[in-house]
Design an enzyme around this catalytic site. Structure first.
Site, short mmCIF file in Angstrom:
data_model
loop_
_atom_site.label_atom_id
_atom_site.label_comp_id
_atom_site.label_asym_id
_atom_site.label_seq_id
_atom_site.Cartn_x
_atom_site.Cartn_y
_atom_site.Cartn_z
N ARG A 49 -20.20 -48.43 -31.07
CA ARG A 49 -21.16 -48.07 -32.18
C ARG A 49 -22.29 -47.52 -31.61
O ARG A 49 -22.66 -46.41 -32.49
CB ARG A 49 -21.32 -49.24 -33.08
CG ARG A 49 -20.13 -49.88 -33.81
CD ARG A 49 -20.45 -51.09 -34.71
NE ARG A 49 -19.29 -51.44 -35.48
CZ ARG A 49 -19.12 -52.20 -36.16
NH1 ARG A 49 -20.07 -53.21 -36.34
NH2 ARG A 49 -18.09 -52.55 -37.09
N TYR B 233 -15.55 -43.56 -38.37
CA TYR B 233 -14.88 -44.54 -37.23
C TYR B 233 -15.82 -45.35 -36.60
O TYR B 233 -17.01 -45.30 -36.68
CB TYR B 233 -13.96 -43.67 -36.21
CG TYR B 233 -14.56 -42.58 -35.27
CD1 TYR B 233 -16.21 -42.83 -35.06
CD2 TYR B 233 -13.76 -41.77 -34.71
CE1 TYR B 233 -16.64 -41.76 -34.37
CE2 TYR B 233 -14.42 -41.02 -33.51
CZ TYR B 233 -15.69 -40.91 -33.50
OH TYR B 233 -16.40 -39.88 -32.56
N GLU B 234 -15.28 -46.52 -35.93
CA GLU B 234 -15.90 -47.55 -35.40
C GLU B 234 -16.78 -48.29 -36.66
O GLU B 234 -17.89 -48.86 -36.26
CB GLU B 234 -16.92 -47.16 -34.23
CG GLU B 234 -16.41 -46.37 -33.14
CD GLU B 234 -15.12 -47.12 -32.54
OE1 GLU B 234 -15.08 -48.48 -32.53
OE2 GLU B 234 -14.28 -46.73 -31.96
N GLY B 235 -16.34 -48.27 -37.65
CA GLY B 235 -17.10 -49.01 -38.98
C GLY B 235 -17.78 -47.95 -39.62
O GLY B 235 -18.75 -47.40 -39.23
N GLN C 235 -21.61 -50.60 -41.54
CA GLN C 235 -22.86 -50.89 -40.84
C GLN C 235 -23.95 -51.43 -41.61
O GLN C 235 -24.64 -52.37 -41.04
CB GLN C 235 -23.29 -49.49 -39.98
CG GLN C 235 -22.10 -48.85 -39.47
CD GLN C 235 -21.61 -49.61 -38.18
OE1 GLN C 235 -22.42 -50.28 -37.30
NE2 GLN C 235 -20.21 -49.35 -37.94
#
Length: 588
Positions: free
Chosen positions: A297, A434-436, A441
């Site tokens: 992240r 992506y990655e949350g 977040q």
């Protein structure tokens, strides 16, 4: 083709004067990391990025990775660049010396990573994911797993991936269906994963997949997920890649951008089960994966900076060359002389400098946490956790604006694919997803990083910003005054959201994204406050006046053009959920 030049001087200034060089843990002695060594590292990294990697960016867009009967074929030329990358030792920069790493601070790895992301975002995703695998194995792997796998992954000879998402289980990992059945000293993995970045390619001898799956006795929900190392090729008796494992890429997604990065649909166990090895404790896979996820992240936030810097440089270079319009005397001028173009360029530059300083500060805090002990370590780890959603969420959202402004400076030419700006705009769009996603977040920030400790870590950050406002007496007054007001707004906003949650339980979630962006702009201003203070100190010494004056002018521009957004974000965050939830579903 867009040119790219790493802002080496500003990066060195931030590391040497603003953030500071952290002490490596188990690596090179800090005394070795003098200004000359840092400059040499950046010189070499910049040469690689500017001269070799950056020119390949367009090729990746025009010639995407493709699925063949023998697996995924990456963009032509990418493999040769990757081999040179590994030979130069770049993957191992911050790696553990016990497994062939150079043991340099995380901050230096992050700073050089900015160069790779600016140069070719799609290509750079491969070593980015591999770095996450290195961290997860280093923290959670058994000594046997580390011995077998970590040295080759640290060197970059073998690459790595992260396998979370499934067709029916996106962000909701509780719905994950992949299975892992014990079989002697290993497990047999079956299931399908989607959106796997660099899930297959031919650039490396082996690919180490970290895969989430459930054991037969797993409890339901996220508490029943375990993590497994599943290699593309099984190792022979000499520890070399041998027999192919029971896994394959079923498809390569057709995407809006980052065409050079193969985003794969992966199938495990079509012929009985892919051999996998447990990483960490059974049913603790999500915690293990989040070691990798949190690193990823912050790295994605850095991607936001990287592509924003490339977009800014493209707009600046075009504005210097494009002749349009006349002055009062009738002479023709380049568009950089127009006030509105100056507004856009100055805003873009201020965004990039604030993002870079904050990304470096977050990276340095990782180093500080690793070197600390006891309560001090816990405090710094809490700060790293607090920074992570801000770096990822705020910086990737801001990157969208910078790329859009770059296209606006180019005008119609920006909308034409041949200029290269459209590619940057398309490539950047995945970053808040992506990655949350940005929303995830923000929920992580308000739920896990603020509410969980009753705002202790955030209060510690607020106190540090408050102290900086008082001590940075040479910083521009417009920034000091604006930051003081933004800090007061942030405090009121957080307190109000927490208090309102009792009567309106959905209020924190409804206001979370605006709160996250508010804190992002606050932290960006804090970093430019520190930067401008140090720049003013250098200016008083009479050296390189133009560079130091520009750093102060950029800080003033940030205060004038961007910091004022904190007021509207605080107002929106504090509004609660009543209006948002009042509209009938059928009326949308």
């Amino acid at each position: 083709m867009l040119n790219y030049r790493f802002p080496r001087k500003q990066a060195l200034f931030l590391i040497n004067d603003v953030v500071g060089v952290p002490k490596p843990v188990g690596g090179a002695d800090n005394d070795e990391l003098d200004a000359e060594m840092l400059a040499a590292i950046f010189d070499e990294a910049a040469r690689f990025g500017e001269n070799l990697l950056a020119p390949s960016n367009r090729q990746g867009d025009l010639e995407p990775a493709k699925l063949t009967p023998d697996g995924v074929q990456e963009t032509s030329g990418f493999a040769d660049i990757y081999h040179q990358f590994c030979e130069a030792g770049w993957p191992s920069l911050a790696g553990d010396p016990e497994y062939g790493g150079q043991g340099l601070p995380n901050l230096l790895s992050v700073a050089t990573n900015e160069i790779w992301q600016s140069s070719n975002l799609a290509w750079a995703l491969c070593p980015l994911l591999t770095s996450g695998v290195i961290e997860a194995l280093g923290v959670h792997g058994t000594e046997e797993l580390k011995t077998l796998w970590l040295e080759k992954v640290t060197s970059g000879e073998w690459t790595g991936t992260m396998n979370l998402t499934e067709p029916d289980a996106g962000s909701d990992l509780a719905a994950l269906k992949s299975r892992a059945v014990p079989q002697g000293d290993h497990y047999l993995i079956t299931g399908q994963k989607i959106y796997i970045t660099w899930g297959d390619h031919r650039m490396a001898e082996n690919i180490v997949h970290l895969v989430l799956a459930r054991l037969p006795d797993a409890p339901v929900g996220v508490k029943g997920i375990s993590l497994f190392l599943v290699p593309k090729y099984l190792l022979d008796e000499q520890g070399r890649p041998g027999k192919p494992n029971d896994l394959r890429a079923l498809a390569v997604e057709h995407k809006m951008g980052i065409h050079g990065s193969p985003t794969c649909v992966m199938s495990y166990g079509d012929n009985g089960g892919a051999v996998g090895y447990l990483v960490g404790e059974p049913h603790q896979g999500l915690a293990c994966m989040f070691t990798m996820m949190n690193s990823a992240r912050q790295a994605v936030g850095l991607q936001g900076l990287g592509i924003a810097e490339r977009a800014y440089q493209a707009a600046r270079d075009y504005a210097r060359e494009r002749v349009q319009g006349t002055l009062a005397d009738g002479s023709r001028v380049t568009i950089i002389n127009h006030p509105d173009v100056r507004r856009m360029l100055t805003q873009m530059l201020a965004c990039c400098e604030a993002m870079r300083a904050f990304a470096y500060e977050a990276a340095a805090e990782v180093d500080r946490a690793r070197a600390a002990e006891g309560d001090e370590r816990k405090r710094r780890e809490a700060r790293v956790a607090l920074y992570t959603p801000l770096v990822k969420g705020w910086m990737t959202e801001l990157a969208q604006e910078v790329c859009s402004l770059s296209m606006q400076v180019h005008g119609g030419m920006g909308y034409i694919e041949e200029t290269g700006v459209a590619q940057l705009y398309r490539d950047a769009r995945i970053l808040p997803i992506y990655e949350g996603t940005t929303g995830i977040q923000a929920l992580d920030l308000i739920g896990r990083k603020i509410a969980a400790d009753q705002g202790a870590a955030l209060g510690d950050l607020f106190a540090e910003i408050d102290a900086a406002i008082d001590t940075c007496s040479l910083a521009p007054a417009v920034l000091s005054d604006g930051l003081r007001e933004a800090l007061a707004q942030s405090r009121r906003c957080v307190d109000g959201l927490m208090a309102r949650a009792k009567a309106d339980p959905a209020a924190p979630a409804a206001g979370s994204v605006n709160l996250m962006l508010l804190l992002g702009y606050l932290c960006g201003g804090w970093m430019l406050l520190r930067s401008s203070q140090r720049a003013a100190e250098h200016e008083q010494k009479g050296e390189d006046q133009a560079f130091w004056q520009t750093r102060q002018q950029v800080a003033s521009a940030y205060a004038e053009q961007l910091l004022g957004r904190c007021s509207s974000l605080a107002q929106a965050a504090a509004a609660g959920s009543t209006t948002l939830m009042a509209i009938d579903e059928e009326q949308f």
